[in-house]
Write an enzyme that holds these catalytic residues in place. Structure first.
Site, PDB file in Angstrom:
ATOM      1  CE  LYS A 156      -2.499   0.866   3.769  1.00  0.00           C
ATOM      2  NZ  LYS A 156      -2.359   2.212   4.367  1.00  0.00           N
ATOM      3  NE  ARG A 182       6.498   6.442   0.167  1.00  0.00           N
ATOM      4  CZ  ARG A 182       5.705   6.260   1.235  1.00  0.00           C
ATOM      5  NH1 ARG A 182       4.590   5.538   1.110  1.00  0.00           N
ATOM      6  NH2 ARG A 182       6.026   6.788   2.399  1.00  0.00           N
ATOM      7  N   GLY A 242      -4.699   8.608   5.923  1.00  0.00           N
ATOM      8  CA  GLY A 242      -3.752   9.634   6.325  1.00  0.00           C
ATOM      9  C   GLY A 242      -2.656   9.846   5.303  1.00  0.00           C
ATOM     10  NE  ARG A 297      -4.435   9.603  11.597  1.00  0.00           N
ATOM     11  CZ  ARG A 297      -4.044   8.599  10.808  1.00  0.00           C
ATOM     12  NH1 ARG A 297      -4.939   7.943  10.081  1.00  0.00           N
ATOM     13  NH2 ARG A 297      -2.782   8.256  10.737  1.00  0.00           N
ATOM     14  CD  GLN A 344       1.344   9.073   6.729  1.00  0.00           C
ATOM     15  OE1 GLN A 344       0.614   9.921   7.258  1.00  0.00           O
ATOM     16  NE2 GLN A 344       0.965   7.816   6.570  1.00  0.00           N
ATOM     17  CG  ASP A 402       1.815   0.957  10.290  1.00  0.00           C
ATOM     18  OD1 ASP A 402       1.174   1.689  11.067  1.00  0.00           O
ATOM     19  OD2 ASP A 402       2.049   1.255   9.110  1.00  0.00           O
ATOM     20  CE  LYS A 456       0.282   5.284  12.995  1.00  0.00           C
ATOM     21  NZ  LYS A 456       0.883   5.588  11.686  1.00  0.00           N
ATOM     22  NE  ARG A 485      -3.510   0.950  13.895  1.00  0.00           N
ATOM     23  CZ  ARG A 485      -2.956   1.207  12.739  1.00  0.00           C
ATOM     24  NH1 ARG A 485      -1.656   1.422  12.661  1.00  0.00           N
ATOM     25  NH2 ARG A 485      -3.681   1.246  11.634  1.00  0.00           N
ATOM     26  NE  ARG A 510      -1.023  -1.039   9.527  1.00  0.00           N
ATOM     27  CZ  ARG A 510      -0.704  -1.626   8.382  1.00  0.00           C
ATOM     28  NH1 ARG A 510      -0.649  -2.945   8.313  1.00  0.00           N
ATOM     29  NH2 ARG A 510      -0.439  -0.903   7.299  1.00  0.00           N
TER      30      ARG A 510
END
Length: 385
Positions: free
Chosen positions: A20, A25, A71, A99, A144, A267, A294, A298, A340
């Site tokens: 992903k 990108r 995000g 966020r 990011q 992650d 997230k 999480r 996740r």
């Protein structure tokens, strides 16, 4: 969708899903290029389709980018929009509108942008143009932000410099960005604490580009192997810059008391917590405060999910403390609207005594829509309730 999983070990072969991170990108670079590449991508996901849809709006005079819950889409496209458009609006769903965008937002304001916000789902409206120069970004907040600037600054006449004000965490993601940019003819100069981006560059499409296999998604199956399953995975590149390939070494740490620094691999925290919950020694996962921002909090949802299945786990302000046990009990847990968390609880079911019910299991569509199909193909019994 709620599912019940009957505990069993998994066995068989699967091919890695497309990354992903790499797909985002590639799609962005291709949209900016002078032509279009043949993009080899065997499957897709909600987040990838979100980026694809947003990129289709780039020619609109005042584009409205619906980032849904992605995000990556938001943070990658925000600096680009400020360079390419006089005004652009970003909207989102779930937790995305809440966020953070700081300190990227403040740096963009310092370089000529203005921000406004109206409506509950609107994240921001940004007006440009953004000028080049020096952008000071902490390396421990979000890679990011750095990726978004790396995409945008080559298009400016003056280019720019991204100056890191603290050590860079999740460097693998930035390395993946640079690898993608290089494939599209963009030059980035990496220094010890900064990235120098020459201006007036032109994106040039390669004839063909293939998406890497996804170490982040495959980490769940590699963790299942560490818990007694026997899964062979094809399509992963051990030389990939993806930071989550660290799973191959991290799974070996739990045979003795260990402390995991989550900074480079945020992650992986939910699935590493699953391994720790049935390991012989106590473990601490630290430097994980950013996980509270997230798709779910999480740290809280990993704690709640594993607690519901019988784990000895304590939630800390910036991490988790886990005392291993021989086997989890099973039970009912929430997917918390987080892909996740759902996948981590599904792998936890392989070491439970009783069935595991996961509420809201459809959250896997965000990154891995075929997760439960692959789970069944590996011999797992998944009952849709």
């Amino acid at each position: 969708m709620d599912v019940m999983i009957i505990p069993s070990k998994l066995k068989g072969s699967i091919k890695a899903t497309p990354s992903k991170s790499h797909a985002h990108r590639i799609l962005i670079a291709d949209a900016l290029a002078d032509g279009h590449s043949e993009i080899v991508m065997d499957s897709t996901s909600d987040d990838i389709e979100t980026t694809r849809e947003c990129l289709s709006r780039l020619d609109d005079p005042h584009p409205i980018f619906d980032c849904h819950e992605s995000g990556s889409t938001l943070r990658f496209l925000l600096p680009l929009a400020a360079v390419l458009k006089s005004k652009a609006t970003f909207i989102g769903q779930g937790r995305l509108p809440e966020r953070p965008l700081s300190p990227l937002k403040e740096e963009m304001i310092a370089h000529g942008c203005t921000f406004s916000r109206e409506g509950i789902n609107e994240i921001c409206t940004v007006s440009g143009p953004m000028s080049g120069g020096v952008f000071s970004i902490p390396g421990n907040v979000s890679s990011q932000y750095i990726t978004g600037l790396l995409f945008a600054l080559p298009l400016l006449d003056e280019g720019g410099i991204i100056e890191l004000t603290s050590p860079l965490e999740s460097k693998g993601y930035v390395d993946l960005t640079i690898k993608t940019l290089q494939a599209f003819g963009i030059r980035i100069i990496e220094n010890e604490n900064s990235y120098e981006v020459p201006g007036c560059q032109i994106y040039k499409s390669p004839e063909k580009i293939e998406t890497e296999g996804d170490w982040s998604n495959m980490a769940f199956w590699l963790a299942a192997n560490a818990l007694g399953s026997d899964i062979k995975i094809s399509g992963l590149d051990i030389d990939s810059p993806q930071g989550d390939k660290a799973i191959t070494e991290l799974v070996k740490k739990f045979n003795e008391r260990c402390t995991i620094d989550a900074g480079p691999v945020p992650d992986l925290v939910p699935i590493l917590s699953v391994i720790a919950s049935v390991s012989p020694c106590a473990s601490v996962i630290e430097n994980a405060a950013k996980l509270r921002l997230k798709e779910s909090d999480r740290l809280r949802t990993t704690y709640e999910g594993l607690s519901a299945l019988g784990a000895n786990i304590i939630e800390l302000p910036a991490g988790l403390q886990i005392s291993g046990t021989d086997k989890l009990s099973g039970g009912v847990c929430s997917g918390a609207g987080d892909h996740r968390i759902v996948m981590a609880m599904a792998i936890a079911a392989t070491v439970c005594e009783d069935p595991v019910t996961i509420k809201g299991a459809e959250a896997v569509n965000k990154s891995y829509p075929g997760f439960f199909e692959d789970y069944r193909n590996l011999g797992g019994e998944v009952i849709e309730l």
